[in-house]
Motif scaffolding. Structure first.
Motif, PDB file in Angstrom:
ATOM      1  N   CYS A  23       7.447   3.977  -5.776  1.00 25.47           N
ATOM      2  CA  CYS A  23       7.374   3.714  -4.343  1.00 25.47           C
ATOM      3  C   CYS A  23       8.695   4.116  -3.724  1.00 25.47           C
ATOM      4  O   CYS A  23       9.764   3.723  -4.216  1.00 25.47           O
ATOM      5  CB  CYS A  23       7.105   2.228  -4.110  1.00 25.47           C
ATOM      6  SG  CYS A  23       7.265   1.680  -2.405  1.00 25.47           S
ATOM      7  N   SER A  24       8.629   4.899  -2.672  1.00 21.57           N
ATOM      8  CA  SER A  24       9.844   5.252  -1.931  1.00 21.57           C
ATOM      9  C   SER A  24       9.716   4.711  -0.519  1.00 21.57           C
ATOM     10  O   SER A  24       8.617   4.633   0.030  1.00 21.57           O
ATOM     11  CB  SER A  24      10.041   6.773  -1.912  1.00 21.57           C
ATOM     12  OG  SER A  24       8.928   7.408  -1.306  1.00 21.57           O
ATOM     13  N   TYR A  25      10.837   4.313   0.051  1.00 17.45           N
ATOM     14  CA  TYR A  25      10.812   3.765   1.399  1.00 17.45           C
ATOM     15  C   TYR A  25      11.968   4.339   2.198  1.00 17.45           C
ATOM     16  O   TYR A  25      12.819   5.026   1.663  1.00 17.45           O
ATOM     17  CB  TYR A  25      10.852   2.235   1.360  1.00 17.45           C
ATOM     18  CG  TYR A  25      12.034   1.657   0.623  1.00 17.45           C
ATOM     19  CD1 TYR A  25      11.960   1.428  -0.755  1.00 17.45           C
ATOM     20  CD2 TYR A  25      13.204   1.322   1.270  1.00 17.45           C
ATOM     21  CE1 TYR A  25      13.037   0.892  -1.451  1.00 17.45           C
ATOM     22  CE2 TYR A  25      14.280   0.783   0.589  1.00 17.45           C
ATOM     23  CZ  TYR A  25      14.188   0.572  -0.774  1.00 17.45           C
ATOM     24  OH  TYR A  25      15.258   0.041  -1.460  1.00 17.45           O
ATOM     25  N   LYS A  26      11.994   4.043   3.494  1.00 17.55           N
ATOM     26  CA  LYS A  26      12.919   4.766   4.367  1.00 17.55           C
ATOM     27  C   LYS A  26      14.079   3.941   4.891  1.00 17.55           C
ATOM     28  O   LYS A  26      15.186   4.439   5.061  1.00 17.55           O
ATOM     29  CB  LYS A  26      12.137   5.345   5.549  1.00 17.55           C
ATOM     30  CG  LYS A  26      11.059   6.343   5.135  1.00 17.55           C
ATOM     31  CD  LYS A  26      10.235   6.812   6.320  1.00 17.55           C
ATOM     32  CE  LYS A  26       9.131   7.758   5.877  1.00 17.55           C
ATOM     33  NZ  LYS A  26       8.255   8.150   7.010  1.00 17.55           N
ATOM     34  N   THR A  27      13.835   2.651   5.182  1.00 22.18           N
ATOM     35  CA  THR A  27      14.891   1.856   5.810  1.00 22.18           C
ATOM     36  C   THR A  27      15.321   0.712   4.895  1.00 22.18           C
ATOM     37  O   THR A  27      14.642   0.405   3.909  1.00 22.18           O
ATOM     38  CB  THR A  27      14.412   1.298   7.157  1.00 22.18           C
ATOM     39  OG1 THR A  27      13.298   0.430   6.929  1.00 22.18           O
ATOM     40  CG2 THR A  27      13.982   2.421   8.088  1.00 22.18           C
ATOM     41  N   TRP A  34       4.802  -5.691  -4.852  1.00 24.42           N
ATOM     42  CA  TRP A  34       3.702  -4.877  -5.366  1.00 24.42           C
ATOM     43  C   TRP A  34       2.426  -5.715  -5.327  1.00 24.42           C
ATOM     44  O   TRP A  34       2.428  -6.904  -5.688  1.00 24.42           O
ATOM     45  CB  TRP A  34       3.983  -4.412  -6.788  1.00 24.42           C
ATOM     46  CG  TRP A  34       4.991  -3.301  -6.856  1.00 24.42           C
ATOM     47  CD1 TRP A  34       6.339  -3.414  -7.014  1.00 24.42           C
ATOM     48  CD2 TRP A  34       4.712  -1.900  -6.788  1.00 24.42           C
ATOM     49  NE1 TRP A  34       6.923  -2.172  -7.031  1.00 24.42           N
ATOM     50  CE2 TRP A  34       5.947  -1.217  -6.905  1.00 24.42           C
ATOM     51  CE3 TRP A  34       3.550  -1.138  -6.651  1.00 24.42           C
ATOM     52  CZ2 TRP A  34       6.047   0.169  -6.879  1.00 24.42           C
ATOM     53  CZ3 TRP A  34       3.652   0.243  -6.626  1.00 24.42           C
ATOM     54  CH2 TRP A  34       4.891   0.893  -6.739  1.00 24.42           C
ATOM     55  N   TYR A  35       1.341  -5.059  -4.897  1.00 23.58           N
ATOM     56  CA  TYR A  35       0.031  -5.686  -4.818  1.00 23.58           C
ATOM     57  C   TYR A  35      -0.985  -4.821  -5.557  1.00 23.58           C
ATOM     58  O   TYR A  35      -0.832  -3.605  -5.652  1.00 23.58           O
ATOM     59  CB  TYR A  35      -0.429  -5.826  -3.368  1.00 23.58           C
ATOM     60  CG  TYR A  35       0.295  -6.880  -2.558  1.00 23.58           C
ATOM     61  CD1 TYR A  35       1.543  -6.616  -2.005  1.00 23.58           C
ATOM     62  CD2 TYR A  35      -0.273  -8.131  -2.340  1.00 23.58           C
ATOM     63  CE1 TYR A  35       2.197  -7.580  -1.258  1.00 23.58           C
ATOM     64  CE2 TYR A  35       0.370  -9.100  -1.590  1.00 23.58           C
ATOM     65  CZ  TYR A  35       1.607  -8.811  -1.045  1.00 23.58           C
ATOM     66  OH  TYR A  35       2.263  -9.764  -0.292  1.00 23.58           O
ATOM     67  N   ARG A  36      -2.038  -5.461  -6.018  1.00 23.37           N
ATOM     68  CA  ARG A  36      -3.155  -4.761  -6.648  1.00 23.37           C
ATOM     69  C   ARG A  36      -4.406  -5.000  -5.806  1.00 23.37           C
ATOM     70  O   ARG A  36      -4.608  -6.095  -5.260  1.00 23.37           O
ATOM     71  CB  ARG A  36      -3.395  -5.271  -8.063  1.00 23.37           C
ATOM     72  CG  ARG A  36      -4.495  -4.538  -8.819  1.00 23.37           C
ATOM     73  CD  ARG A  36      -4.799  -5.202 -10.153  1.00 23.37           C
ATOM     74  NE  ARG A  36      -5.530  -6.444  -9.951  1.00 23.37           N
ATOM     75  CZ  ARG A  36      -5.376  -7.523 -10.684  1.00 23.37           C
ATOM     76  NH1 ARG A  36      -4.504  -7.529 -11.668  1.00 23.37           N
ATOM     77  NH2 ARG A  36      -6.089  -8.610 -10.445  1.00 23.37           N
ATOM     78  N   GLN A  37      -5.249  -3.990  -5.710  1.00 20.51           N
ATOM     79  CA  GLN A  37      -6.511  -4.106  -4.993  1.00 20.51           C
ATOM     80  C   GLN A  37      -7.628  -3.503  -5.827  1.00 20.51           C
ATOM     81  O   GLN A  37      -7.635  -2.297  -6.085  1.00 20.51           O
ATOM     82  CB  GLN A  37      -6.447  -3.418  -3.634  1.00 20.51           C
ATOM     83  CG  GLN A  37      -7.709  -3.603  -2.799  1.00 20.51           C
ATOM     84  CD  GLN A  37      -7.610  -2.933  -1.442  1.00 20.51           C
ATOM     85  OE1 GLN A  37      -7.013  -1.866  -1.303  1.00 20.51           O
ATOM     86  NE2 GLN A  37      -8.183  -3.548  -0.414  1.00 20.51           N
ATOM     87  N   ASN A  38      -8.558  -4.334  -6.232  1.00 18.51           N
ATOM     88  CA  ASN A  38      -9.757  -3.844  -6.880  1.00 18.51           C
ATOM     89  C   ASN A  38     -10.691  -3.301  -5.810  1.00 18.51           C
ATOM     90  O   ASN A  38     -10.655  -3.736  -4.661  1.00 18.51           O
ATOM     91  CB  ASN A  38     -10.424  -4.953  -7.688  1.00 18.51           C
ATOM     92  CG  ASN A  38      -9.606  -5.331  -8.902  1.00 18.51           C
ATOM     93  OD1 ASN A  38      -8.720  -6.165  -8.838  1.00 18.51           O
ATOM     94  ND2 ASN A  38      -9.874  -4.657 -10.013  1.00 18.51           N
ATOM     95  N   PHE A  88      -0.292  -1.054  -4.502  1.00 20.03           N
ATOM     96  CA  PHE A  88       0.442  -0.800  -3.262  1.00 20.03           C
ATOM     97  C   PHE A  88       1.812  -1.472  -3.316  1.00 20.03           C
ATOM     98  O   PHE A  88       1.940  -2.585  -3.840  1.00 20.03           O
ATOM     99  CB  PHE A  88      -0.307  -1.371  -2.055  1.00 20.03           C
ATOM    100  CG  PHE A  88      -1.632  -0.740  -1.795  1.00 20.03           C
ATOM    101  CD1 PHE A  88      -2.783  -1.241  -2.369  1.00 20.03           C
ATOM    102  CD2 PHE A  88      -1.735   0.364  -0.956  1.00 20.03           C
ATOM    103  CE1 PHE A  88      -4.021  -0.660  -2.126  1.00 20.03           C
ATOM    104  CE2 PHE A  88      -2.962   0.948  -0.701  1.00 20.03           C
ATOM    105  CZ  PHE A  88      -4.104   0.437  -1.293  1.00 20.03           C
ATOM    106  N   CYS A  89       2.785  -0.790  -2.740  1.00 21.16           N
ATOM    107  CA  CYS A  89       4.065  -1.450  -2.510  1.00 21.16           C
ATOM    108  C   CYS A  89       4.137  -1.827  -1.038  1.00 21.16           C
ATOM    109  O   CYS A  89       3.576  -1.147  -0.178  1.00 21.16           O
ATOM    110  CB  CYS A  89       5.247  -0.561  -2.904  1.00 21.16           C
ATOM    111  SG  CYS A  89       5.482   0.921  -1.899  1.00 21.16           S
ATOM    112  N   ALA A  90       4.796  -2.915  -0.774  1.00 21.65           N
ATOM    113  CA  ALA A  90       4.983  -3.387   0.601  1.00 21.65           C
ATOM    114  C   ALA A  90       6.439  -3.742   0.785  1.00 21.65           C
ATOM    115  O   ALA A  90       7.027  -4.442  -0.042  1.00 21.65           O
ATOM    116  CB  ALA A  90       4.100  -4.599   0.881  1.00 21.65           C
ATOM    117  N   PRO A 100       5.521  -6.999   6.970  1.00 19.14           N
ATOM    118  CA  PRO A 100       5.430  -6.098   5.829  1.00 19.14           C
ATOM    119  C   PRO A 100       4.739  -4.786   6.188  1.00 19.14           C
ATOM    120  O   PRO A 100       3.872  -4.746   7.051  1.00 19.14           O
ATOM    121  CB  PRO A 100       4.585  -6.895   4.838  1.00 19.14           C
ATOM    122  CG  PRO A 100       3.760  -7.785   5.704  1.00 19.14           C
ATOM    123  CD  PRO A 100       4.588  -8.099   6.917  1.00 19.14           C
ATOM    124  N   THR A 101       5.138  -3.745   5.511  1.00 18.43           N
ATOM    125  CA  THR A 101       4.561  -2.420   5.705  1.00 18.43           C
ATOM    126  C   THR A 101       4.128  -1.878   4.356  1.00 18.43           C
ATOM    127  O   THR A 101       4.926  -1.851   3.416  1.00 18.43           O
ATOM    128  CB  THR A 101       5.589  -1.473   6.350  1.00 18.43           C
ATOM    129  OG1 THR A 101       6.116  -2.071   7.527  1.00 18.43           O
ATOM    130  CG2 THR A 101       4.944  -0.154   6.711  1.00 18.43           C
TER     131      THR A 101
END
Lengths: 112, 112
Positions: A23-27, A34-38, A88-90, A100-101
């Motif tokens: 995961c890369s982010y900007k600010t 980290w989240y998981r989604q089935n 997903f990373c947030a 959160p984004t």
């Protein structure tokens, strides 16, 4: 706009192998989660790492954070078919209320 | 274990009709989020509540979307009129004193 971007977009591995997603982010951030989604379901929280931490473990999960590179990685060791999901990373941007984004996610398929 | 409840789970509607989604957060959670998730992408924040007050609704298309949390507990998200591009998963999440968000199962909307 999405703050975090996961890489790769898709990952296909065999059961027992390790899976690594980035995961890369900007600010600047306060923390990264980290989240998981089935498929077709809500998101489930996996792990949180704060900006002053470099590595955290939870069971078969290992998360690292490099604030100088604005990046994080999630490692799933000894993967199982049940790990098949989107990850997903947030990020929570520092300096404000907790908003959160999420990134676009990595789709992981673990073949039995 | 306490969960975030959402209803309905699925909704099919025709364009120009009104739709409403309901969310009941985990008891005691002051912060409530509504997200929209288009297939293959990450959740996009629509609105964030702190108790009954809106913290952020900068990404909410206010010409057709509205959200309320009148008593600071459950919340309703409304779309009127629905458009084809509104087809997506609508996720509700709540948060207590920690940074972790707890997601509901989502409402999948299909606009025909």
């Amino acid at each position: 706009s999405q703050q975090g971007e996961e890489d790769p977009q898709a990952l296909s591995i065999q059961e027992g192998e390790n899976a690594t997603m980035n995961c890369s982010y900007k600010t600047s951030i306060n923390n990264l989660q980290w989240y998981r989604q089935n498929s077709g379901r809500g998101l489930v929280h996996l792990i949180l790492i704060r900006s002053n931490e470099r590595e955290k473990h939870s069971g078969r999960l290992r998360v690292t954070l490099d604030t100088s590179k604005k990046s994080s990685s999630l490692l799933i060791t000894a993967s199982r078919a049940a790990d098949t999901a989107s990850y997903f990373c947030a990020t929570d941007r520092s300096g404000g209320s907790y908003i959160p984004t999420f990134g676009r996610g990595t789709s992981l398929i673990v073949h039995p | 274990e306490a969960e975030v409840a959402q209803s309905p789970r699925y909704k099919i509607t025709e364009k120009s009709q009104a739709v409403a989604f309901w969310c009941d957060p985990i008891s005691g959670h002051a912060t409530l989020y509504w997200y929209r998730q288009i297939l293959g992408q990450g959740p996009e924040l629509l609105v964030q509540f702190q108790d009954e007050s809106v913290v952020d609704d900068s990404q909410l298309p206010k010409d057709r979307f509205s959200a309320e949390r009148l008593k600071g507990v459950d919340s309703t998200l409304k779309i009127q009129p629905a458009e084809l591009g509104d087809s997506a998963m609508y996720l509700c999440a709540s948060r207590g004193s920690q940074e972790t968000q707890y997601f509901g199962p989502g409402t999948r909307l299909l606009v025909l």
